[in-house]
Design a protein around this motif. Structure first.
Motif, PDB file in Angstrom:
ATOM      1  N   MET A   1       0.846  -1.192   0.000  1.00 27.45           N
ATOM      2  CA  MET A   1       0.000   0.000   0.000  1.00 27.45           C
ATOM      3  C   MET A   1       0.881   1.240   0.000  1.00 27.45           C
ATOM      4  O   MET A   1       2.035   1.194   0.451  1.00 27.45           O
ATOM      5  CB  MET A   1      -0.942  -0.027   1.200  1.00 27.45           C
ATOM      6  CG  MET A   1      -0.268   0.083   2.545  1.00 27.45           C
ATOM      7  SD  MET A   1      -1.325  -0.395   3.913  1.00 27.45           S
ATOM      8  CE  MET A   1      -1.235  -2.183   3.750  1.00 27.45           C
ATOM      9  N   GLY A   2       0.320   2.348  -0.495  1.00 29.03           N
ATOM     10  CA  GLY A   2       1.126   3.552  -0.629  1.00 29.03           C
ATOM     11  C   GLY A   2       1.328   4.311   0.663  1.00 29.03           C
ATOM     12  O   GLY A   2       2.283   5.081   0.785  1.00 29.03           O
TER      13      GLY A   2
ATOM     14  N   ALA B   1       4.945   4.846  -4.720  1.00 29.25           N
ATOM     15  CA  ALA B   1       5.505   4.936  -6.075  1.00 29.25           C
ATOM     16  C   ALA B   1       6.205   6.261  -6.302  1.00 29.25           C
ATOM     17  O   ALA B   1       7.108   6.355  -7.149  1.00 29.25           O
ATOM     18  CB  ALA B   1       4.392   4.749  -7.102  1.00 29.25           C
ATOM     19  N   HIS B   2       5.844   7.292  -5.545  1.00 22.67           N
ATOM     20  CA  HIS B   2       6.426   8.621  -5.734  1.00 22.67           C
ATOM     21  C   HIS B   2       7.471   8.959  -4.668  1.00 22.67           C
ATOM     22  O   HIS B   2       8.474   9.610  -4.970  1.00 22.67           O
ATOM     23  CB  HIS B   2       5.312   9.676  -5.716  1.00 22.67           C
ATOM     24  CG  HIS B   2       4.224   9.403  -6.709  1.00 22.67           C
ATOM     25  ND1 HIS B   2       2.969   8.987  -6.334  1.00 22.67           N
ATOM     26  CD2 HIS B   2       4.211   9.464  -8.066  1.00 22.67           C
ATOM     27  CE1 HIS B   2       2.222   8.819  -7.413  1.00 22.67           C
ATOM     28  NE2 HIS B   2       2.953   9.104  -8.482  1.00 22.67           N
ATOM     29  N   ARG B   3       7.256   8.519  -3.431  1.00 22.42           N
ATOM     30  CA  ARG B   3       8.179   8.864  -2.349  1.00 22.42           C
ATOM     31  C   ARG B   3       9.320   7.857  -2.210  1.00 22.42           C
ATOM     32  O   ARG B   3      10.433   8.219  -1.821  1.00 22.42           O
ATOM     33  CB  ARG B   3       7.417   8.970  -1.028  1.00 22.42           C
ATOM     34  CG  ARG B   3       6.330  10.052  -1.012  1.00 22.42           C
ATOM     35  CD  ARG B   3       5.752  10.208   0.386  1.00 22.42           C
ATOM     36  NE  ARG B   3       4.697  11.200   0.429  1.00 22.42           N
ATOM     37  CZ  ARG B   3       3.395  10.926   0.370  1.00 22.42           C
ATOM     38  NH1 ARG B   3       3.001   9.655   0.264  1.00 22.42           N
ATOM     39  NH2 ARG B   3       2.500  11.885   0.415  1.00 22.42           N
TER      40      ARG B   3
ATOM     41  N   LYS C   1      12.344   1.465  -3.595  1.00 20.08           N
ATOM     42  CA  LYS C   1      11.813   0.359  -2.791  1.00 20.08           C
ATOM     43  C   LYS C   1      10.733  -0.390  -3.560  1.00 20.08           C
ATOM     44  O   LYS C   1      10.673  -1.626  -3.521  1.00 20.08           O
ATOM     45  CB  LYS C   1      11.255   0.898  -1.473  1.00 20.08           C
ATOM     46  CG  LYS C   1      10.711  -0.191  -0.562  1.00 20.08           C
ATOM     47  CD  LYS C   1      10.183   0.382   0.746  1.00 20.08           C
ATOM     48  CE  LYS C   1       9.642  -0.738   1.632  1.00 20.08           C
ATOM     49  NZ  LYS C   1       9.123  -0.223   2.927  1.00 20.08           N
ATOM     50  N   VAL C   2       9.882   0.349  -4.262  1.00 20.48           N
ATOM     51  CA  VAL C   2       8.823  -0.280  -5.057  1.00 20.48           C
ATOM     52  C   VAL C   2       9.430  -1.163  -6.143  1.00 20.48           C
ATOM     53  O   VAL C   2       8.993  -2.302  -6.367  1.00 20.48           O
ATOM     54  CB  VAL C   2       7.906   0.788  -5.682  1.00 20.48           C
ATOM     55  CG1 VAL C   2       6.921   0.143  -6.655  1.00 20.48           C
ATOM     56  CG2 VAL C   2       7.150   1.548  -4.601  1.00 20.48           C
ATOM     57  N   MET C   3      10.454  -0.666  -6.808  1.00 23.39           N
ATOM     58  CA  MET C   3      11.099  -1.430  -7.876  1.00 23.39           C
ATOM     59  C   MET C   3      11.745  -2.697  -7.322  1.00 23.39           C
ATOM     60  O   MET C   3      11.581  -3.792  -7.878  1.00 23.39           O
ATOM     61  CB  MET C   3      12.151  -0.568  -8.572  1.00 23.39           C
ATOM     62  CG  MET C   3      12.862  -1.267  -9.718  1.00 23.39           C
ATOM     63  SD  MET C   3      14.066  -0.203 -10.566  1.00 23.39           S
ATOM     64  CE  MET C   3      15.267   0.056  -9.238  1.00 23.39           C
ATOM     65  N   GLU C   4      12.463  -2.564  -6.214  1.00 24.37           N
ATOM     66  CA  GLU C   4      13.134  -3.722  -5.617  1.00 24.37           C
ATOM     67  C   GLU C   4      12.123  -4.757  -5.129  1.00 24.37           C
ATOM     68  O   GLU C   4      12.309  -5.966  -5.332  1.00 24.37           O
ATOM     69  CB  GLU C   4      14.015  -3.258  -4.457  1.00 24.37           C
ATOM     70  CG  GLU C   4      14.788  -4.384  -3.784  1.00 24.37           C
ATOM     71  CD  GLU C   4      15.608  -3.896  -2.608  1.00 24.37           C
ATOM     72  OE1 GLU C   4      16.194  -4.753  -1.916  1.00 24.37           O
ATOM     73  OE2 GLU C   4      15.652  -2.672  -2.361  1.00 24.37           O
ATOM     74  N   TYR C   5      11.076  -4.286  -4.492  1.00 24.71           N
ATOM     75  CA  TYR C   5      10.045  -5.201  -3.981  1.00 24.71           C
ATOM     76  C   TYR C   5       9.396  -5.969  -5.130  1.00 24.71           C
ATOM     77  O   TYR C   5       9.156  -7.182  -5.034  1.00 24.71           O
ATOM     78  CB  TYR C   5       8.992  -4.407  -3.209  1.00 24.71           C
ATOM     79  CG  TYR C   5       7.987  -5.265  -2.485  1.00 24.71           C
ATOM     80  CD1 TYR C   5       8.225  -5.686  -1.181  1.00 24.71           C
ATOM     81  CD2 TYR C   5       6.802  -5.662  -3.109  1.00 24.71           C
ATOM     82  CE1 TYR C   5       7.304  -6.485  -0.511  1.00 24.71           C
ATOM     83  CE2 TYR C   5       5.883  -6.459  -2.451  1.00 24.71           C
ATOM     84  CZ  TYR C   5       6.139  -6.867  -1.154  1.00 24.71           C
ATOM     85  OH  TYR C   5       5.240  -7.668  -0.495  1.00 24.71           O
ATOM     86  N   SER C   6       9.110  -5.282  -6.209  1.00 23.99           N
ATOM     87  CA  SER C   6       8.448  -5.910  -7.355  1.00 23.99           C
ATOM     88  C   SER C   6       9.346  -6.936  -8.033  1.00 23.99           C
ATOM     89  O   SER C   6       8.895  -8.027  -8.409  1.00 23.99           O
ATOM     90  CB  SER C   6       8.034  -4.839  -8.367  1.00 23.99           C
ATOM     91  OG  SER C   6       7.244  -3.843  -7.757  1.00 23.99           O
ATOM     92  N   GLN C   7      10.615  -6.611  -8.195  1.00 24.94           N
ATOM     93  CA  GLN C   7      11.540  -7.482  -8.921  1.00 24.94           C
ATOM     94  C   GLN C   7      11.903  -8.740  -8.139  1.00 24.94           C
ATOM     95  O   GLN C   7      12.251  -9.762  -8.741  1.00 24.94           O
ATOM     96  CB  GLN C   7      12.809  -6.702  -9.282  1.00 24.94           C
ATOM     97  CG  GLN C   7      12.576  -5.619 -10.330  1.00 24.94           C
ATOM     98  CD  GLN C   7      13.811  -4.784 -10.592  1.00 24.94           C
ATOM     99  OE1 GLN C   7      14.781  -4.804  -9.812  1.00 24.94           O
ATOM    100  NE2 GLN C   7      13.808  -4.024 -11.681  1.00 24.94           N
TER     101      GLN C   7
END
Length: 222
Positions: A1-2, A31-33, A37-43
């Motif tokens: 969650m954001g 996704a903005h702040r 972290k979002v990229m690493e978590y997704s990958q």
């Protein structure tokens, strides 16, 4: 969650996963702040055994789309009503993805989060018989609950209808056909009474004719 403010909504998804016996993890990543972290978590999600990703966010809700751009796992987006636009911005940002980067977008708020949990379970159920059976049981119980509510509502409405009929006058409950107006009856006595003046008049005329038109006690004119 954001954001942690999204937790009350996203707990609905967690509750459904618990009901189906599915393990899950929750995290906060913007996704903005916190884009890294979002990229690493997704990958790394697939390597950690995650099969479906659920992303909930409000305002310019790009979280689900950004996650989908970094993984081949199915991504479910839950737009959250947390802005002055009443969630319209989050809904459009989640749903309006360009071709090639799909996000399965649910409805706004808690109902959308609940459906996200169910939808994630259905995806996992394609390769897990136990979860598939639990979903079937869930749907049967949901149908049974609706039928029970329908029976209770029918019983309440029937009682109210009976009470209403008991309070109403009988004339209102059973309308009668309009009566035809009765014609006046003419009796033999009325006919006789109506004929009397005519008989008296005819006798007087005959008497005048015999006496020369004078009444009793008067002398004929000379």
């Amino acid at each position: 969650m954001g954001s942690d403010s999204d937790l009350p909504v996203m707990q609905e998804a967690a509750a459904m996963l618990q009901e189906f016996g599915i393990e899950y993890e929750m995290s906060i990543a913007s996704a903005h702040r916190t884009p890294k972290k979002v990229m690493e978590y997704s990958q790394t999600a697939e390597k950690r055994g995650i099969k479906v990703l659920i992303a909930g966010a409000g305002w310019a809700a790009h979280l689900a789309g950004v996650i989908a751009s970094h993984t081949t796992l199915p991504v479910i987006g839950v737009p959250i009503d947390s802005s002055p636009l009443k969630g319209l911005d989050a809904l459009l940002a989640t749903a309006q993805m360009p071709g090639g980067v799909p996000v399965a977008t649910m409805s706004l708020g808690k109902s959308g989060a609940k459906n996200a949990g169910i939808f994630a379970a259905q995806i996992i159920a394609t390769s897990d018989v136990k979860i598939a059976n639990r979903i079937k049981v869930f749907k049967v119980e949901m149908e049974r609950e609706v039928e029970e509510k329908a029976k209770r509502l029918f019983a309440i409405s029937t009682v109210k209808s009976t009470l209403k009929e008991a309070k109403e006058p009988k004339e209102l409950r059973e309308p009668k056909e309009p009566r035809e107006p009765k014609e006046p009856k003419v009796t033999a006595e009325l006919d006789a009474a109506a004929a009397l003046p005519a008989k008296k008049k005819s006798r007087r005329r005959r008497w005048k004719k015999k006496t020369g038109g004078t009444t009793p006690g008067q002398e004929p004119a000379s």
